[in-house]
Structure formats: structure tokens, C-alpha cells
Design a protein around this motif. Structure first.
Motif, short mmCIF file in Angstrom:
data_model
loop_
_atom_site.label_atom_id
_atom_site.label_comp_id
_atom_site.label_asym_id
_atom_site.label_seq_id
_atom_site.Cartn_x
_atom_site.Cartn_y
_atom_site.Cartn_z
N TRP A 278 32.45 -28.59 -18.21
CA TRP A 278 31.88 -27.84 -17.09
C TRP A 278 32.44 -28.47 -15.82
O TRP A 278 32.16 -29.63 -15.52
CB TRP A 278 30.36 -27.93 -17.09
N LEU A 279 33.25 -27.71 -15.08
CA LEU A 279 33.91 -28.23 -13.89
C LEU A 279 33.37 -27.49 -12.67
O LEU A 279 33.40 -26.26 -12.62
CB LEU A 279 35.42 -28.03 -14.00
N ALA A 280 32.86 -28.23 -11.70
CA ALA A 280 32.20 -27.62 -10.55
C ALA A 280 32.62 -28.29 -9.26
O ALA A 280 33.20 -29.38 -9.26
CB ALA A 280 30.68 -27.72 -10.72
N TRP A 281 32.31 -27.63 -8.15
CA TRP A 281 32.56 -28.21 -6.84
C TRP A 281 31.50 -27.73 -5.88
O TRP A 281 30.82 -26.73 -6.13
CB TRP A 281 33.96 -27.87 -6.33
N CYS A 282 31.34 -28.45 -4.80
CA CYS A 282 30.35 -28.07 -3.79
C CYS A 282 30.79 -28.61 -2.44
O CYS A 282 31.71 -29.42 -2.35
CB CYS A 282 28.96 -28.59 -4.17
N ASP A 283 30.11 -28.16 -1.41
CA ASP A 283 30.40 -28.65 -0.07
C ASP A 283 29.87 -30.07 0.09
O ASP A 283 29.18 -30.61 -0.78
CB ASP A 283 29.78 -27.73 0.98
N HIS A 284 30.17 -30.66 1.24
CA HIS A 284 29.82 -32.04 1.50
C HIS A 284 28.30 -32.26 1.44
O HIS A 284 27.53 -31.42 1.89
CB HIS A 284 30.35 -32.46 2.86
N ILE A 285 27.90 -33.38 0.89
CA ILE A 285 26.50 -33.80 0.86
C ILE A 285 26.41 -35.10 1.65
O ILE A 285 27.14 -36.07 1.36
CB ILE A 285 26.02 -34.03 -0.59
N HIS B 206 38.69 -29.22 0.64
CA HIS B 206 38.83 -27.78 0.42
C HIS B 206 39.00 -27.12 1.77
O HIS B 206 38.12 -27.20 2.62
CB HIS B 206 37.61 -27.22 -0.31
N GLU B 207 40.17 -26.45 1.96
CA GLU B 207 40.47 -25.79 3.23
C GLU B 207 40.26 -26.75 4.41
O GLU B 207 39.75 -26.37 5.46
CB GLU B 207 39.57 -24.54 3.41
N GLY B 208 40.66 -27.99 4.21
CA GLY B 208 40.57 -28.98 5.25
C GLY B 208 39.19 -29.58 5.46
O GLY B 208 39.01 -30.43 6.32
N LYS B 209 38.22 -29.14 4.65
CA LYS B 209 36.85 -29.63 4.81
C LYS B 209 36.46 -30.50 3.62
O LYS B 209 36.83 -30.21 2.48
CB LYS B 209 35.88 -28.44 4.92
N PRO B 210 35.69 -31.56 3.86
CA PRO B 210 35.29 -32.44 2.76
C PRO B 210 34.23 -31.79 1.86
O PRO B 210 33.42 -30.98 2.32
CB PRO B 210 34.73 -33.67 3.47
N GLY B 211 34.27 -32.14 0.61
CA GLY B 211 33.29 -31.69 -0.35
C GLY B 211 33.33 -32.61 -1.56
O GLY B 211 33.86 -33.72 -1.49
N PHE B 212 32.81 -32.11 -2.67
CA PHE B 212 32.80 -32.91 -3.89
C PHE B 212 33.18 -32.05 -5.09
O PHE B 212 32.85 -30.86 -5.15
CB PHE B 212 31.41 -33.52 -4.15
N GLU B 213 33.90 -32.65 -6.02
CA GLU B 213 34.08 -32.07 -7.34
C GLU B 213 33.21 -32.87 -8.30
O GLU B 213 33.09 -34.09 -8.17
CB GLU B 213 35.53 -32.11 -7.77
N TRP B 214 32.60 -32.19 -9.25
CA TRP B 214 31.80 -32.89 -10.25
C TRP B 214 31.94 -32.15 -11.57
O TRP B 214 32.29 -30.98 -11.61
CB TRP B 214 30.34 -33.02 -9.82
N TRP B 215 31.74 -32.87 -12.65
CA TRP B 215 31.91 -32.23 -13.94
C TRP B 215 31.07 -32.90 -15.01
O TRP B 215 30.65 -34.05 -14.87
CB TRP B 215 33.38 -32.19 -14.36
N VAL B 216 30.84 -32.16 -16.06
CA VAL B 216 30.11 -32.65 -17.23
C VAL B 216 30.93 -32.30 -18.46
O VAL B 216 31.42 -31.17 -18.59
CB VAL B 216 28.71 -32.02 -17.34
N VAL B 217 31.11 -33.28 -19.35
CA VAL B 217 31.78 -33.05 -20.63
C VAL B 217 30.75 -33.26 -21.73
O VAL B 217 30.02 -34.25 -21.73
CB VAL B 217 32.96 -34.02 -20.83
N GLU B 218 30.69 -32.31 -22.66
CA GLU B 218 29.71 -32.39 -23.74
C GLU B 218 30.39 -32.13 -25.08
O GLU B 218 31.47 -31.53 -25.14
CB GLU B 218 28.59 -31.38 -23.52
N PRO B 219 29.76 -32.58 -26.16
CA PRO B 219 30.32 -32.27 -27.48
C PRO B 219 30.32 -30.76 -27.71
O PRO B 219 29.43 -30.04 -27.26
CB PRO B 219 29.35 -32.96 -28.45
N SER B 220 31.34 -30.27 -28.40
CA SER B 220 31.43 -28.84 -28.66
C SER B 220 32.26 -28.61 -29.92
O SER B 220 32.75 -29.55 -30.55
CB SER B 220 32.06 -28.12 -27.47
N TRP B 221 32.37 -27.35 -30.29
CA TRP B 221 33.19 -26.95 -31.43
C TRP B 221 33.53 -25.48 -31.26
O TRP B 221 32.93 -24.77 -30.44
CB TRP B 221 32.45 -27.20 -32.75
N GLU B 222 34.51 -25.03 -31.99
CA GLU B 222 34.91 -23.63 -31.89
C GLU B 222 33.77 -22.74 -32.34
O GLU B 222 33.21 -22.91 -33.42
CB GLU B 222 36.15 -23.37 -32.75
N GLY B 223 33.38 -21.82 -31.46
CA GLY B 223 32.28 -20.92 -31.79
C GLY B 223 30.92 -21.41 -31.35
O GLY B 223 29.91 -20.73 -31.59
#
Length: 407
Positions: A186-193, A218-235
Motif C-alpha cells: 500500500w503506497l500513499a502520499w499526503c501533504d505536509h504535516i 510534490h509540485e515544489g511543495k513538501p509532503g510525505f510518502e508513506w507505505w505499508v507492506v503486508e503478507p499476501s498471496w495470489e488471489g
């Protein structure tokens, strides 16, 4: 500026219109070649959220003419457990910083923002959208491309940069034998906090999840990228409510990660991927055809390097063919061999290292995971593992890029 010439001996056809393709195009154009990019979509677009770009990638983009103010700010990277205990602080290499003139190692950028800046550097008449490649036929002094819309094109070399399910790669090397790596991103981003320290980000793990954040631009403005990796499988079923799903994962996580949930628009700022890889290839070329990026080495998020590797591939490929008459098949193949010598083992090492990390953090049974976490919390094993497995070869590559050094 226009680039409509198509001179025998200089004709470079690229299938696919992603960052690796654009990097290769810019690098070949700088060296006096004629380039045509064939993209199946109506336009070249970068999908996905934010990415991390490392120093050598930034130096390559700078050499194409990208303004350094688009890089944002460097990040001091920590590895932690989910309670916030520090395991490793990734060191900066002062020699890399000095020679490249770029502080730090990782820079966060929104993929669409940096890709837009790359596209602005591409001359007119290079990109041909709406051209879906179906096959190619190799001749002694050229390669002929065929497209779904009936178009045909003769070129001296063909570069397959058309992603993990590449038609070019499949024809050149056969079934890619893609396999699910056992993780979902899960890859996400948001504006500055406010109140989050500058130049600060971390990668953290519980017994089966990873959650991480980095500052980005982003577009010259500060923000954050954040992500979560979880176990998964096909289907594996996809949660109906991603925010509720991620909130449950992060409910006991150390700050500031839980703060990102409410700062993010889950309709437009969150992307989900099932992560697939392929068995490593030892050769990325066949005759007059060569591939780069995900077409030959799809990358786990544990490399934090997929877009960057593709950008590097394009640069190294053009450098290896600098000055070559592309009608000369022997000279072309010699250039491909230089490219493969410089890239294949290095990239495969990073891809396989990232895959091992994914297995280590998401597939180990719980009793063994407790032992793993105790070792990572209280011994230098993880630090040594990252320095020798992740940083060492990348730093050596950076120091070898003498033509990009500023000092």
C-alpha cells in the motif's frame, strides 16, 4: 526542439513510455542518436505514488538537465521496530556526497511530478503514443517492429522498456515465469504535516508488517510518502475499506505513522500493488534487441529502487553504445555486453537481496519472527546486513560514475 530525423546507423526504437524509457531516450539523444518511443497508451504517464531516488539516479537526472530544486531534500533514514526502537541509522558516505555534490542518499519525490519534469526534456516528435507493440522481426542490419494499429517501423536497435509483462522481453527471452513474492504494498502520499522533524524518515517492522515514511516533494511543495507492506498471496481478497484495514494495522504503531491516515485522501492518494518478480536473467539482450527496467528485473519494494534502477539502466545502455554505428551488429553486441557487465549482476544482487528481505520480514512463522526481531533489536546483524548487502555496491557504482562527479 524537434527530433524527426531517422538516420540508418543511429535509429533507436524504444517500446514503452515509462521512466526507464524516457531516461534511455534522453541519454541516447545526448549522444547524437535518433530516438522514437512507442507507447501503447494515449500518452506517457507515471502511475503510482511517491518513490525514493538515490544519489546516482539524481546525478543522472541532473546530467539530462533536470533542475536540482526538483529533488527536494535528503532524508536521514532509520530502521526501527514498530514500537519506535532504533535498530539502524543508515550512514551517509562523505566521499559520495563530495564527488556527486548531493547531500545524503535518499530523496523522496512524487513519481508523477518527477516524471513530468523528465518528459519536459524530451524533444518533439520523439514520443509516438497509441502504438501498441505486437512483435518484431530481426534482420541483419535492422529490426522491424510491428504494431496493433498496423504501423511498421525499421530501426537499428530495439529497446524493450514495456514493463513487467513486456511483449519485447517475452519474444526475446520466452515466458518470464512471473511469481507472486508473498507481499502486498500500500503506497500513499499526503501533504505536509507540521511538527515532524525535517530530513527524517524511517522504515519500521512488526512481526509481519512493514510501515514506513519519508519526506518528499510534490509540485515544489513538501509532503510525505508513506507505505505499508503486508503478507499476501495470489488471489488474496482486497479489503473493502482500505483506510479501516490500514488503521487496524497501524493502531499500535509508533508516531508519526498513525497521523498519516487522516492526512491522506484514500480515493486519490493511495495505490495498491501485489508484488511479482521473475527469476533473474543473466542476459538482457538478444541480437539487436535489449531490455531494461521491469521488462527484465521487476523489483520488490524492499529495494526502494525500481524507478531508479530503470533510469540507471537507460543511462548505462546509452553510454555503452556511445559512438557506435548501430548498423554494425558486432559493435552493437559488444556495447550490449558492456551494458550487461555493468548492470546485470549489480541489479540482480539488489533484486534478490530485496526479495530475501521481503521473505525475512513477512513469511517467517511467528515464533521464529520473535527470535528474528530480538536479534535485530539487540545485535548489529541488521546494520551489517544492510551496509554490505544494500549500500556497499551502490556506493561503489556511484564512485565509478566519474563523468557525473562535480568534485
Amino acid at each position: 526542439m524537434s527530433a524527426s530525423q531517422w538516420r540508418p546507423g543511429k535509429r533507436v526504437a524504444i517500446v514503452g513510455g515509462g521512466p526507464g524509457s524516457i531516461s534511455a531516450a534522453l541519454a541516447f539523444i545526448q549522444r547524437g542518436f535518433d530516438v522514437r518511443i512507442f507507447e501503447r497508451q494515449p500518452e506517457c504517464t507515471a502511475i503510482g505514488g511517491a518513490v525514493l531516488l538515490a544519489t546516482p539516479v539524481l546525478a543522472i537526472l541532473r546530467s539530462y538537465g533536470l533542475d536540482e530544486k526538483n529533488f527536494g531534500s535528503y532524508t536521514v533514514t532509520y530502521f526501527k521496530n514498530n514500537s519506535g526502537k532504533e535498530r539502524v541509522k543508515l550512514p551517509f558516505n562523505p566521499e559520495c556526497e563530495r564527488k556527486m555534490g548531493i547531500k545524503g542518499w535518499h530523496y523522496g519525490v512524487l513519481r508523477s511530478s518527477i516524471f513530468k519534469k523528465m518528459l519536459e526534456l524530451v524533444p518533439e516528435n520523439v514520443i509516438h503514443a497509441g502504438h501498441e507493440s505486437t512483435s518484431y522481426t530481426e534482420h541483419e542490419e535492422a529490426v522491424e517492429l510491428f504494431f496493433k494499429n498496423g504501423h511498421r517501423e525499421m530501426a537499428d536497435i530495439l529497446i524493450g522498456a514495456d514493463g513487467i509483462r513486456s511483449n519485447v522481453s517475452r519474444q526475446a527471452f520466452g515466458d518470464p515465469r512471473l511469481f507472486h513474492t508473498g507481499i502486498r504494498l500500500w503506497l500513499a502520499w499526503c501533504d505536509h504535516i507540521p511538527d515532524i522533524p525535517p530530513n527524517y524518515g524511517f522504515i519500521s517492522h512488526s512481526w509481519q508488517y512493514q510501515a514506513s515514511f519519508f519526506p518528499m516533494l510534490h509540485e515544489g511543495k513538501p509532503g510525505f510518502e508513506w507505505w505499508v507492506v503486508e503478507p499476501s498471496w495470489e488471489g488474496k481478497p482486497v479489503p473493502e475499506d482500505p483506510k479501516a484495514h490500514l488503521t487496524e494495522i497501524l493502531k499500535d504503531w509508533a508516531q508519526p505513522l498513525p497521523r498519516f491516515l487522516d492526512a491522506t485522501d484514500f480515493k486519490s492518494q493511495v495505490y495498491r500493488w501485489e508484488i511479482y518478480n521473475r527469476p533473474s536473467l543473466k542476459k538482457w539482450s538478444s541480437g539487436r534487441v535489449v531490455c531494461l527496467g521491469d521488462a527484465v528485473h521487476p523489483v520488490s519494494p524492499y529495494a526502494a529502487y525500481g524507478m531508479g534502477m530503470a533510469i540507471e539502466d537507460g543511462y548505462f545502455l546509452a553510454r555503452a553504445l556511445d559512438g557506435v554505428d548501430l548498423r554494425d551488429k558486432r559493435a552493437v553486441n559488444a556495447g550490449f555486453e558492456i551494458y550487461e557487465k555493468e548492470r546485470v549482476d549489480f541489479v540482480n544482487h539488489n533484486v534478490e537481496f530485496a526479495r530475501r528481505l521481503g521473505w525475512m520480514f513477512h513469511s517467517v512463522p511467528r515464533p521464529l519472527a520473535w527470535i528474528r526481531d530480538a536479534i535485530f533489536d539487540y545485535t548489529p546483524l541488521l546494520s551489517n546486513f544492510l551496509k554490505t548487502g544494500y549500500l556497499k555496491k551502490s556506493e561503489e557504482e556511484t564512485l565509478d560514475l566519474a563523468e557525473l562527479h562535480v568534485a
